[in-house]
Design an enzyme around this catalytic site. Structure first.
Site, PDB file in Angstrom:
ATOM      1  N   GLU A  85      -4.561 -45.724 -54.793  1.00 15.47           N
ATOM      2  CA  GLU A  85      -3.534 -46.775 -54.962  1.00 15.47           C
ATOM      3  C   GLU A  85      -3.164 -47.480 -53.656  1.00 15.47           C
ATOM      4  O   GLU A  85      -1.992 -47.577 -53.305  1.00 15.47           O
ATOM      5  CB  GLU A  85      -2.284 -46.183 -55.623  1.00 15.47           C
ATOM      6  CG  GLU A  85      -2.580 -45.562 -56.975  1.00 15.47           C
ATOM      7  CD  GLU A  85      -1.377 -44.861 -57.615  1.00 15.47           C
ATOM      8  OE1 GLU A  85      -0.266 -44.941 -57.054  1.00 15.47           O
ATOM      9  OE2 GLU A  85      -1.561 -44.244 -58.676  1.00 15.47           O
TER      10      GLU A  85
ATOM     11  N   ASP B 218      -4.333 -42.593 -70.518  1.00 16.09           N
ATOM     12  CA  ASP B 218      -3.368 -42.324 -71.578  1.00 16.09           C
ATOM     13  C   ASP B 218      -2.939 -43.662 -72.162  1.00 16.09           C
ATOM     14  O   ASP B 218      -2.948 -44.682 -71.476  1.00 16.09           O
ATOM     15  CB  ASP B 218      -2.174 -41.464 -71.130  1.00 16.09           C
ATOM     16  CG  ASP B 218      -1.384 -41.991 -69.956  1.00 16.09           C
ATOM     17  OD1 ASP B 218      -1.629 -43.135 -69.512  1.00 16.09           O
ATOM     18  OD2 ASP B 218      -0.503 -41.264 -69.468  1.00 16.09           O
TER      19      ASP B 218
ATOM     20  N   GLU C  46      -7.432 -41.372 -65.465  1.00 11.83           N
ATOM     21  CA  GLU C  46      -6.084 -40.919 -65.851  1.00 11.83           C
ATOM     22  C   GLU C  46      -5.699 -41.514 -67.192  1.00 11.83           C
ATOM     23  O   GLU C  46      -4.556 -41.935 -67.406  1.00 11.83           O
ATOM     24  CB  GLU C  46      -5.061 -41.320 -64.779  1.00 11.83           C
ATOM     25  CG  GLU C  46      -5.389 -40.783 -63.398  1.00 11.83           C
ATOM     26  CD  GLU C  46      -4.356 -41.144 -62.336  1.00 11.83           C
ATOM     27  OE1 GLU C  46      -3.226 -41.556 -62.687  1.00 11.83           O
ATOM     28  OE2 GLU C  46      -4.690 -41.013 -61.144  1.00 11.83           O
TER      29      GLU C  46
ATOM     30  N   HIS D 131      -3.898 -46.323 -67.479  1.00  9.73           N
ATOM     31  CA  HIS D 131      -2.620 -46.018 -68.140  1.00  9.73           C
ATOM     32  C   HIS D 131      -2.239 -47.237 -68.975  1.00  9.73           C
ATOM     33  O   HIS D 131      -1.865 -48.283 -68.418  1.00  9.73           O
ATOM     34  CB  HIS D 131      -1.531 -45.746 -67.102  1.00  9.73           C
ATOM     35  CG  HIS D 131      -1.763 -44.513 -66.293  1.00  9.73           C
ATOM     36  ND1 HIS D 131      -1.698 -43.244 -66.832  1.00  9.73           N
ATOM     37  CD2 HIS D 131      -2.067 -44.340 -64.985  1.00  9.73           C
ATOM     38  CE1 HIS D 131      -1.939 -42.342 -65.893  1.00  9.73           C
ATOM     39  NE2 HIS D 131      -2.172 -42.985 -64.756  1.00  9.73           N
TER      40      HIS D 131
ATOM     41  N   ASN E  27      -9.496 -44.704 -56.111  1.00  7.01           N
ATOM     42  CA  ASN E  27      -8.852 -44.614 -57.427  1.00  7.01           C
ATOM     43  C   ASN E  27      -7.618 -45.508 -57.467  1.00  7.01           C
ATOM     44  O   ASN E  27      -6.821 -45.524 -56.526  1.00  7.01           O
ATOM     45  CB  ASN E  27      -8.434 -43.147 -57.642  1.00  7.01           C
ATOM     46  CG  ASN E  27      -7.927 -42.850 -59.039  1.00  7.01           C
ATOM     47  OD1 ASN E  27      -8.598 -43.176 -60.021  1.00  7.01           O
ATOM     48  ND2 ASN E  27      -6.750 -42.241 -59.139  1.00  7.01           N
TER      49      ASN E  27
HETATM   50  O1  G3I Z   1       7.912 -29.583 -59.442  1.00  5.53           O
HETATM   51  C1  G3I Z   1       9.201 -30.222 -59.389  1.00  5.53           C
HETATM   52  C2  G3I Z   1      10.238 -29.288 -59.955  1.00  5.53           C
HETATM   53  O2  G3I Z   1      10.337 -28.150 -59.143  1.00  5.53           O
HETATM   54  C3  G3I Z   1      11.566 -30.045 -60.017  1.00  5.53           C
HETATM   55  O3  G3I Z   1      12.516 -29.239 -60.628  1.00  5.53           O
HETATM   56  C4  G3I Z   1      11.422 -31.320 -60.806  1.00  5.53           C
HETATM   57  C5  G3I Z   1      12.696 -32.141 -60.838  1.00  5.53           C
HETATM   58  O4  G3I Z   1      12.433 -33.518 -60.877  1.00  5.53           O
HETATM   59  O5  G3I Z   1      10.414 -32.098 -60.222  1.00  5.53           O
HETATM   60  C6  G3I Z   1       9.154 -31.467 -60.219  1.00  5.53           C
HETATM   61  O6  G3I Z   1       8.213 -32.320 -59.641  1.00  5.53           O
HETATM   62  C7  G3I Z   1       7.816 -33.423 -60.420  1.00  5.53           C
HETATM   63  C8  G3I Z   1       6.300 -33.352 -60.587  1.00  5.53           C
HETATM   64  O7  G3I Z   1       5.820 -34.503 -61.266  1.00  5.53           O
HETATM   65  C9  G3I Z   1       5.884 -32.116 -61.373  1.00  5.53           C
HETATM   66  O8  G3I Z   1       6.370 -32.177 -62.675  1.00  5.53           O
HETATM   67  C10 G3I Z   1       8.188 -34.706 -59.696  1.00  5.53           C
HETATM   68  O9  G3I Z   1       9.590 -34.831 -59.686  1.00  5.53           O
HETATM   69  C11 G3I Z   1       7.575 -35.885 -60.382  1.00  5.53           C
HETATM   70  O10 G3I Z   1       7.791 -37.043 -59.590  1.00  5.53           O
HETATM   71  C12 G3I Z   1       6.080 -35.696 -60.531  1.00  5.53           C
HETATM   72  O11 G3I Z   1       5.557 -36.786 -61.236  1.00  5.53           O
HETATM   73  C13 G3I Z   1       4.161 -36.952 -61.101  1.00  5.53           C
HETATM   74  C14 G3I Z   1       3.865 -38.349 -60.579  1.00  5.53           C
HETATM   75  O12 G3I Z   1       2.460 -38.531 -60.523  1.00  5.53           O
HETATM   76  C15 G3I Z   1       4.454 -38.546 -59.184  1.00  5.53           C
HETATM   77  O13 G3I Z   1       4.056 -39.759 -58.671  1.00  5.53           O
HETATM   78  C16 G3I Z   1       3.533 -36.777 -62.478  1.00  5.53           C
HETATM   79  O14 G3I Z   1       3.668 -35.431 -62.910  1.00  5.53           O
HETATM   80  C17 G3I Z   1       2.053 -37.149 -62.416  1.00  5.53           C
HETATM   81  O15 G3I Z   1       1.540 -37.210 -63.726  1.00  5.53           O
HETATM   82  C18 G3I Z   1       1.896 -38.515 -61.777  1.00  5.53           C
HETATM   83  O16 G3I Z   1       0.523 -38.793 -61.693  1.00  5.53           O
HETATM   84  C19 G3I Z   1       0.190 -40.065 -61.149  1.00  5.53           C
HETATM   85  C20 G3I Z   1      -1.142 -39.908 -60.446  1.00  5.53           C
HETATM   86  O17 G3I Z   1      -1.050 -38.870 -59.490  1.00  5.53           O
HETATM   87  C21 G3I Z   1      -1.555 -41.220 -59.779  1.00  5.53           C
HETATM   88  N1  G3I Z   1      -1.561 -42.297 -60.719  1.00  5.53           N
HETATM   89  C22 G3I Z   1      -0.358 -42.454 -61.520  1.00  5.53           C
HETATM   90  C23 G3I Z   1       0.013 -41.155 -62.213  1.00  5.53           C
HETATM   91  C24 G3I Z   1       1.202 -41.355 -63.119  1.00  5.53           C
HETATM   92  O18 G3I Z   1       2.366 -41.659 -62.403  1.00  5.53           O
END
Ligand code: G3I
Length: 457
Positions: free
Chosen positions: A172, A282, A280, A251, A215
């Site tokens: 990105e 969905d 990715e 997405h 990516n």
């Molecule tokens: O692990 C912590 C947890 O300990 C805490 O309690 C909780 C509270 O918010 O947060 C948890 O972390 C979260 C993490 O996902 C795991 O669930 C983060 O806040 C959250 O921001 C994070 O989101 C991820 C996101 O990327 C961050 O940018 C998504 O799961 C993940 O699916 C998403 O994936 C991205 C790709 O890497 C790149 N392309 C876009 C895609 C979708 O956004």
């Protein structure tokens, strides 16, 4: 997970779209039990996403979160259906090097070990990205940042050397909209536009066996952003900068549907001499509209010979990063959605019609108390693997089933004949077993339930 029957305290369970067929199966099951007819296997899809994709020379993967691997339904669905994994968050910079030079691979290792022990590929995601980047990186001066970036790439790729099929080396790096410009980030702002090239060159020196990918999202059709990425890849190929693949995140939702020129866009990148991967995927929505969009994506990939695989961004809607949009192939109960069937069909997966699979069903009473009992039905596959099973269970009125687990029931109108199908446990290897359970309120009757023939496909 426990579902309550019409005879229980909760309301009648929501009946899925296949109820009409289910009810006729119940009737057929009753007749079969009476020896009147024999059951023919219903035309269920057979095969798995990974197997069907492999038959087309592609992989079919999913994003995986380490903290769900201990959930039986999650792991069994993953293991049965997919042949590639991408750690959803566990390989990101903040997860692995939250503190400078202190590397924590534990969560990512769990995913890689799980995949490797089952022969799945692993996509590494991601080495250099502006997001999920610990604060210390942004605070570095230019020279230090260059050292830190190259060290991060080196340490992480060395740890996983030989285990990764493709790495998202840079993720990105471009802005949305019409500018085609680079996104502001510590890397862009301090190291300048050459940071991408430098990251790829470093990556190649560390693990020459891994494919190196760029990516991004909103690059799925031809637009200013994808044009800018295209120009970069073309330039890299012309100058010998090591790049092997481009990832298209894909997405989609109603505001950002599958572009009409999706295939053409994948093809123009492939024509530059790189593999393309859907990384990715969905698609928010439900039912036949969602299914049609998924099929369009699969068909586009199959039409491009260098489209080497598809990864969906999660196993089940309930753990999706946008779960309210129900964008994945399995619902929150791990039941296959119409989108699943459409993907399998587009991949050329068999759609039944006389599969050789067979199964048996055996009943045991596992607990008894005043007014009730628990029953368990063990399903065993015959000499061939099966991908789903159906078992009718009849309890003698006035008995009522009040709960079920590890199986999804549909009901006749009286609430004492249920047809049970898998929730997550449909795929059984030859000779393998699974079971579902249920609780019965006896209402004065001690009769043993009648478990009908198991039907497999
Ligand atoms: O692990 C912590 C947890 O300990 C805490 O309690 C909780 C509270 O918010 O947060 C948890 O972390 C979260 C993490 O996902 C795991 O669930 C983060 O806040 C959250 O921001 C994070 O989101 C991820 C996101 O990327 C961050 O940018 C998504 O799961 C993940 O699916 C998403 O994936 C991205 C790709 O890497 C790149 N392309 C876009 C895609 C979708 O956004």
């Amino acid at each position: 997970m426990v579902q309550t029957s019409p005879g229980g305290l909760s309301a009648r369970p929501h009946l899925p779209p296949r109820t009409g067929r289910a009810l006729s199966l119940v009737m057929a099951g009753v007749l079969a039990m009476a020896g009147v007819i024999s059951l023919a296997g219903p035309a269920e899809a057979v095969g798995t996403l990974g197997d069907a994709a492999a038959a087309k020379g592609r992989y079919f993967g999913t994003a995986v979160a380490a903290n769900h691997l201990g959930e039986a339904q999650y792991a069994s669905t993953l293991d049965a259906q997919f042949d590639s994994v991408t750690p959803e968050n566990e390989m990101k910079w903040d997860a692995i090097e939250g503190t400078r030079d202190s590397f924590n691979f534990a969560s990512a290792d769990r995913i890689v070990d799980h995949a490797q022990s089952r022969g799945m590929k692993v996509r590494g995601h991601t080495l250099v990205w502006h997001s999920q980047l610990p604060g210390w990186v942004g605070g570095l001066g230019t020279a230090d940042l260059r050292t830190a970036m190259n060290n991060h790439i080196t340490q992480v790729m060395t740890h996983y050397k030989g285990k990764i099929d493709s790495w998202d080396v840079v993720n990105e790096a471009y802005q949305d909209g019409g500018s085609g410009a680079r996104r502001s980030s510590p890397f862009q702002d301090k190291l300048g536009s050459g940071f991408i090239e430098e990251a790829f060159r470093t990556a190649r020196t560390v693990d020459a066996g891994a494919k190196l990918c760029y990516n991004d999202y909103n690059t799925d059709g031809q637009n200013a952003k994808s044009n800018a990425v295209y120009a970069m890849v073309k330039d890299f190929k012309q100058r010998g900068v090591p790049i092997d693949c481009v990832g298209f995140q894909s997405h989609f939702n109603s505001n950002s549907p599958v572009p009409s020129d999706y295939r053409a866009n994948l093809q123009r990148f492939a024509d530059l001499g790189v593999d393309v991967q859907i990384t990715e995927l969905d698609i928010e929505g439900s039912g036949s509209a969602q299914a049609a969009s998924y099929a369009a994506v699969v068909n586009a990939c199959l039409a491009v010979s260098r489209c080497t695989g598809i990864t969906v961004w999660g196993v089940t809607d309930k753990y999706s990063w946008r779960s309210s949009g129900t964008p994945l192939l399995f619902d929150g109960n791990y039941s296959r959605k119409p989108a699943y069937d459409a993907v399998l069909a587009a991949l050329g997966g068999s759609t039944g019609g006389g599969g050789t699979g067979s199964c048996t069903a055996a009943f045991t009473r596992t607990a008894t108390w005043n007014g009730g009992y628990n029953g368990e039905v063990t399903i065993k596959a015959g000499s061939a693997a099966i991908s789903t099973w159906t078992v009718p269970v009849t309890v003698a009125s006035p008995q009522k089933v009040t709960a079920t687990w590890n199986g999804a029931p549909t009901w006749d109108t009286g609430g004492n004949v249920m047809t049970v199908r898998p929730t997550y446990n449909g795929n059984l290897a030859a000779g393998a077993s699974t079971s579902f359970g249920f609780t019965v309120s006896t209402n004065g009757s001690t009769s043993t339930p009648v478990v009908g023939s198991c039907t497999a496909s």
